[in-house]
Design an enzyme around this catalytic site. Structure first.
Site, PDB file in Angstrom:
ATOM      1  N   LYS A 152      28.064   1.487   4.778  1.00 35.11           N
ATOM      2  CA  LYS A 152      26.854   1.100   5.167  1.00 35.11           C
ATOM      3  C   LYS A 152      26.578   1.428   6.624  1.00 35.11           C
ATOM      4  CE  LYS A 152      24.424  -2.047   3.654  1.00 35.11           C
ATOM      5  NZ  LYS A 152      23.317  -1.645   2.728  1.00 35.11           N
ATOM      6  N   THR A 164      24.344  -4.692   7.486  1.00 32.27           N
ATOM      7  CA  THR A 164      24.809  -5.820   7.504  1.00 32.27           C
ATOM      8  C   THR A 164      25.756  -6.134   8.581  1.00 32.27           C
ATOM      9  OG1 THR A 164      27.349  -6.577   6.365  1.00 32.27           O
ATOM     10  CG2 THR A 164      26.811  -4.514   6.274  1.00 32.27           C
ATOM     11  N   ASP A 165      26.174  -7.232   8.921  1.00 28.20           N
ATOM     12  CA  ASP A 165      26.941  -7.382  10.270  1.00 28.20           C
ATOM     13  C   ASP A 165      28.299  -7.118  10.311  1.00 28.20           C
ATOM     14  OD1 ASP A 165      28.134  -9.281   8.385  1.00 28.20           O
ATOM     15  OD2 ASP A 165      28.060 -11.212   9.710  1.00 28.20           O
ATOM     16  N   GLU A 166      28.973  -6.428   8.933  1.00 28.15           N
ATOM     17  CA  GLU A 166      30.225  -6.086   8.744  1.00 28.15           C
ATOM     18  C   GLU A 166      30.241  -4.456   9.470  1.00 28.15           C
ATOM     19  OE1 GLU A 166      32.294  -6.377   5.218  1.00 28.15           O
ATOM     20  OE2 GLU A 166      31.322  -8.034   4.731  1.00 28.15           O
ATOM     21  N   TYR A 222      33.453  -0.206   2.113  1.00 28.48           N
ATOM     22  CA  TYR A 222      31.979  -0.794   2.165  1.00 28.48           C
ATOM     23  C   TYR A 222      31.397  -0.763   3.345  1.00 28.48           C
ATOM     24  CZ  TYR A 222      28.430  -4.344   2.252  1.00 28.48           C
ATOM     25  OH  TYR A 222      27.143  -4.839   2.724  1.00 28.48           O
ATOM     26  N   ALA A 240      32.049   1.048   5.924  1.00 32.68           N
ATOM     27  CA  ALA A 240      32.023   2.319   6.548  1.00 32.68           C
ATOM     28  C   ALA A 240      30.646   2.951   5.873  1.00 32.68           C
ATOM     29  CB  ALA A 240      33.239   3.078   6.280  1.00 32.68           C
TER      30      ALA A 240
HETATM   31  P1  NAD Z   1      23.891  -6.981  -5.132  1.00 32.16           P
HETATM   32  O1  NAD Z   1      24.974  -6.333  -5.377  1.00 32.16           O
HETATM   33  O2  NAD Z   1      23.620  -8.656  -5.520  1.00 32.16           O
HETATM   34  O3  NAD Z   1      22.383  -6.149  -5.510  1.00 32.16           O
HETATM   35  C1  NAD Z   1      22.413  -4.817  -5.516  1.00 32.16           C
HETATM   36  C2  NAD Z   1      21.100  -4.286  -6.190  1.00 32.16           C
HETATM   37  O4  NAD Z   1      21.071  -2.850  -6.061  1.00 32.16           O
HETATM   38  C3  NAD Z   1      21.367  -4.591  -7.709  1.00 32.16           C
HETATM   39  O5  NAD Z   1      20.128  -5.042  -8.313  1.00 32.16           O
HETATM   40  C4  NAD Z   1      21.810  -3.196  -8.218  1.00 32.16           C
HETATM   41  O6  NAD Z   1      21.454  -3.198  -9.560  1.00 32.16           O
HETATM   42  C5  NAD Z   1      21.011  -2.304  -7.247  1.00 32.16           C
HETATM   43  N1  NAD Z   1      21.536  -0.931  -7.240  1.00 32.16           N
HETATM   44  C6  NAD Z   1      22.842  -0.553  -7.009  1.00 32.16           C
HETATM   45  N2  NAD Z   1      23.068   0.659  -7.124  1.00 32.16           N
HETATM   46  C7  NAD Z   1      21.689   1.377  -7.237  1.00 32.16           C
HETATM   47  C8  NAD Z   1      21.294   2.653  -7.341  1.00 32.16           C
HETATM   48  N3  NAD Z   1      22.263   3.627  -6.965  1.00 32.16           N
HETATM   49  N4  NAD Z   1      19.931   2.855  -7.240  1.00 32.16           N
HETATM   50  C9  NAD Z   1      19.127   1.586  -7.608  1.00 32.16           C
HETATM   51  N5  NAD Z   1      19.387   0.550  -7.608  1.00 32.16           N
HETATM   52  C10 NAD Z   1      20.913   0.211  -7.317  1.00 32.16           C
HETATM   53  O7  NAD Z   1      23.630  -7.107  -3.544  1.00 32.16           O
HETATM   54  P2  NAD Z   1      22.946  -8.180  -2.328  1.00 32.16           P
HETATM   55  O8  NAD Z   1      24.289  -9.152  -2.196  1.00 32.16           O
HETATM   56  O9  NAD Z   1      21.699  -8.579  -2.991  1.00 32.16           O
HETATM   57  O10 NAD Z   1      22.642  -7.093  -1.095  1.00 32.16           O
HETATM   58  C11 NAD Z   1      21.513  -6.460  -1.002  1.00 32.16           C
HETATM   59  C12 NAD Z   1      21.659  -5.774   0.230  1.00 32.16           C
HETATM   60  O11 NAD Z   1      21.881  -6.544   1.419  1.00 32.16           O
HETATM   61  C13 NAD Z   1      22.880  -4.630   0.329  1.00 32.16           C
HETATM   62  O12 NAD Z   1      22.506  -3.702   0.939  1.00 32.16           O
HETATM   63  C14 NAD Z   1      23.819  -5.159   1.250  1.00 32.16           C
HETATM   64  O13 NAD Z   1      24.574  -4.131   1.754  1.00 32.16           O
HETATM   65  C15 NAD Z   1      23.062  -6.146   2.065  1.00 32.16           C
HETATM   66  N6  NAD Z   1      23.718  -7.402   2.640  1.00 32.16           N
HETATM   67  C16 NAD Z   1      24.085  -7.985   1.980  1.00 32.16           C
HETATM   68  C17 NAD Z   1      24.836  -9.489   2.452  1.00 32.16           C
HETATM   69  C18 NAD Z   1      25.318 -10.634   1.400  1.00 32.16           C
HETATM   70  O14 NAD Z   1      25.706 -11.663   1.862  1.00 32.16           O
HETATM   71  N7  NAD Z   1      25.090 -10.661  -0.080  1.00 32.16           N
HETATM   72  C19 NAD Z   1      24.636  -9.776   3.722  1.00 32.16           C
HETATM   73  C20 NAD Z   1      24.363  -8.870   4.549  1.00 32.16           C
HETATM   74  C21 NAD Z   1      23.591  -7.607   4.109  1.00 32.16           C
HETATM   75  O1  DAU Z   2      28.969 -10.478   6.117  1.00 29.57           O
HETATM   76  C1  DAU Z   2      28.062  -9.707   5.202  1.00 29.57           C
HETATM   77  C2  DAU Z   2      28.465  -9.351   4.053  1.00 29.57           C
HETATM   78  O2  DAU Z   2      29.195 -10.374   3.199  1.00 29.57           O
HETATM   79  C3  DAU Z   2      27.674  -8.207   2.949  1.00 29.57           C
HETATM   80  O3  DAU Z   2      27.470  -7.205   3.748  1.00 29.57           O
HETATM   81  C4  DAU Z   2      28.569  -8.162   1.715  1.00 29.57           C
HETATM   82  O4  DAU Z   2      27.833  -7.249   0.969  1.00 29.57           O
HETATM   83  C5  DAU Z   2      28.870  -9.425   1.153  1.00 29.57           C
HETATM   84  O5  DAU Z   2      29.686  -9.183  -0.152  1.00 29.57           O
HETATM   85  C6  DAU Z   2      29.733 -10.282   2.161  1.00 29.57           C
HETATM   86  O6  DAU Z   2      30.987  -9.784   2.147  1.00 29.57           O
HETATM   87  P1  DAU Z   2      32.223 -10.498   2.372  1.00 29.57           P
HETATM   88  O7  DAU Z   2      33.378  -9.810   2.022  1.00 29.57           O
HETATM   89  O8  DAU Z   2      32.351 -11.382   3.754  1.00 29.57           O
HETATM   90  O9  DAU Z   2      32.020 -11.596   1.147  1.00 29.57           O
HETATM   91  P2  DAU Z   2      32.919 -12.346   0.198  1.00 29.57           P
HETATM   92  O10 DAU Z   2      32.176 -13.367  -0.501  1.00 29.57           O
HETATM   93  O11 DAU Z   2      33.590 -11.152  -0.928  1.00 29.57           O
HETATM   94  O12 DAU Z   2      33.909 -12.902   0.942  1.00 29.57           O
HETATM   95  C7  DAU Z   2      33.698 -14.114   1.832  1.00 29.57           C
HETATM   96  C8  DAU Z   2      35.198 -14.485   2.511  1.00 29.57           C
HETATM   97  O13 DAU Z   2      35.777 -15.191   1.560  1.00 29.57           O
HETATM   98  C9  DAU Z   2      35.892 -13.132   3.031  1.00 29.57           C
HETATM   99  O14 DAU Z   2      36.658 -13.404   4.026  1.00 29.57           O
HETATM  100  C10 DAU Z   2      36.946 -13.047   1.854  1.00 29.57           C
HETATM  101  C11 DAU Z   2      37.141 -14.472   1.300  1.00 29.57           C
HETATM  102  N1  DAU Z   2      37.566 -14.413  -0.184  1.00 29.57           N
HETATM  103  C12 DAU Z   2      36.347 -13.833  -0.925  1.00 29.57           C
HETATM  104  C13 DAU Z   2      36.600 -13.933  -2.470  1.00 29.57           C
HETATM  105  C14 DAU Z   2      35.711 -13.183  -3.487  1.00 29.57           C
HETATM  106  C15 DAU Z   2      38.383 -15.435  -0.644  1.00 29.57           C
HETATM  107  O15 DAU Z   2      39.079 -16.085   0.222  1.00 29.57           O
HETATM  108  N2  DAU Z   2      38.537 -15.613  -1.976  1.00 29.57           N
HETATM  109  C16 DAU Z   2      37.726 -14.855  -2.847  1.00 29.57           C
HETATM  110  O16 DAU Z   2      37.987 -15.149  -3.947  1.00 29.57           O
END
Ligand code: NAD
Ligand code: DAU
Length: 336
Positions: free
Chosen positions: A153, A124-126, A149, A151
């Protein structure tokens, strides 16, 4: 050759599975997923019953379960499985260390033992932490995570690089910005805001709402992941961004306009602890080396996404109530 996906029942993983099975119907895809609260088999109804698709319920932290499910000399592992929600990691970090760090190390060891062709690690970019107003996060910038989170990753990434350096495992890492699109669990900003707006309920805005995230449509992300998996350099890291850096408050105003709902739904709440102000991934490398760039303009993607949630009230209701978990029981006769 088979492909082994972890976390394929989540938001991005399920998009990847649907896209892969459509593109490569003759290849076996094994989806290894623990089905935590974030794993939703309703996301995979399209591939259910397809002979090219197999679900194995298991934990990436359990080496025996992984070794049982992972075929010898499997073509690739694509490792999505993680605890993914920042707010949950602030409440309790233990599960993040277990799944994201230990789970990645177990997956790397099993991949090596089984002679896997390539290991694509989804990061992730985080991991770069906060960027100043004019700063860009490059692939070789220092890592400076803010939340538990991020940390976890970051730690996972170090194990991936170590596996290449120490054991010669063919790994690639991707760091994507904020994904949006259908099937995202409604704890994350956009599905939460869209579903609350539809129901005319308040939308929580953390702090001043001026935090900048770079939004990418999940289908653009999976196209980039295909390119990295198929053509990326061994040991390389690639940034994947949507090129849509926007303050949260602007995104929320836009979606309220698209839904015809009033801005009075926006409700200021206390800020997230340690909240990163701005992410900014530089994507020059993937554009130059692999010729990938995002194709979905943000406003079009957001409009379609809003429509998807409006057209799928049952999916939203099941996700919000936990009812989707009954799907597993219906399909497999086992409760989660
Ligand atoms: P998500 O939370 O929607 O899905 C996570 C999946 O992993 C679920 O299906 C869950 O059941 C499975 N899982 C969790 N723990 C597990 C375990 N111990 N063993 C096997 N399976 C397990 O997540 P997402 O938003 O689809 O993100 C997927 C990946 O992409 C993650 O690694 C996340 O860090 C990364 N990522 C997400 C975003 C985003 O914007 N959502 C951006 C950048 C990177
Ligand atoms: O940047 C990539 C990341 O994006 C992934 O690695 C994470 O898995 C994914 O959850 C996401 O993290 P963020 O913290 O950026 O996403 P979130 O949707 O939780 O929040 C997006 C922004 O909105 C953030 O600045 C927090 C803010 N927020 C979030 C929620 C849930 C609000 O203002 N109100 C809210 O209710």
């Amino acid at each position: 050759m088979a492909i082994f996906v972890t976390g394929g029942a989540g938001f991005i993983g399920s998009q990847f599975v649907r896209d892969w099975v459509r593109k490569y119907p003759a290849q076996l895809l094994i989806n290894f997923d623990k089905l935590t609260y974030a794993g939703n088999l309703e996301n995979l109804a399209e591939v259910e019953g397809n002979p090219a698709y197999r679900l194995v319920r298991g934990d990436v932290c359990d080496p025996n379960a992984v070794l049982d499910a992972l075929p010898d000399r499997c073509g690739a592992v694509v490792h999505f499985a993680a605890e993914s929600h920042v707010d949950r990691s602030i409440l309790s970090a233990a599960e993040f260390v277990r799944t994201n760090v230990l789970g990645t190390q177990v997956m790397l060891d099993c991949a090596r033992q089984k002679g896997v062709g390539r290991f694509l690690h989804i990061s992730t970019d985080e991991v770069g932490g906060d960027m100043e107003a004019d700063e860009w996060f490059h692939e070789d910038s220092p890592l400076d995570p803010s939340s538990p989170y991020a940390a976890s990753k970051t730690a996972a990434e170090h194990f991936v690089r170590a596996a290449t350096r120490t054991f010669g495992l063919d790994t690639v890492i991707t760091r994507t910005s904020n994904n949006y699109g259908p099937y995202q669990f409604p704890e994350k900003l956009l599905p939460l805001a869209i579903s609350n707006a539809i129901e005319e309920r308040p939308i929580p805005v953390y702090g001043d709402g001026m935090q900048v995230r770079d939004w990418i449509h999940v289908e653009d992300n999976t196209a980039a992941l295909f390119a990295v998996l198929e053509r990326g350099r061994k040991g390389a890291t690639y940034h994947i961004g949507g090129g849509n850096p926007l303050p949260n408050i602007e995104v929320l105003r836009l979606l309220l306009r698209l839904l015809g709902r009033p801005e009075s739904l926006l409700t200021r709440v206390p800020d997230r602890l340690g909240h990163d102000r701005r992410y900014a991934v530089d994507c020059t490398l993937i554009r130059g080396e692999l010729g990938w760039k995002p194709g979905i303009p943000f406003e079009d993607g957001l409009r379609e996404t809003v429509e998807w949630y409006r057209d799928h009230p049952d999916w939203v209701a099941h996700a919000k109530s936990g009812e989707y978990r009954g799907y597993y029981e219906k399909m497999y006769g086992v409760s989660v």
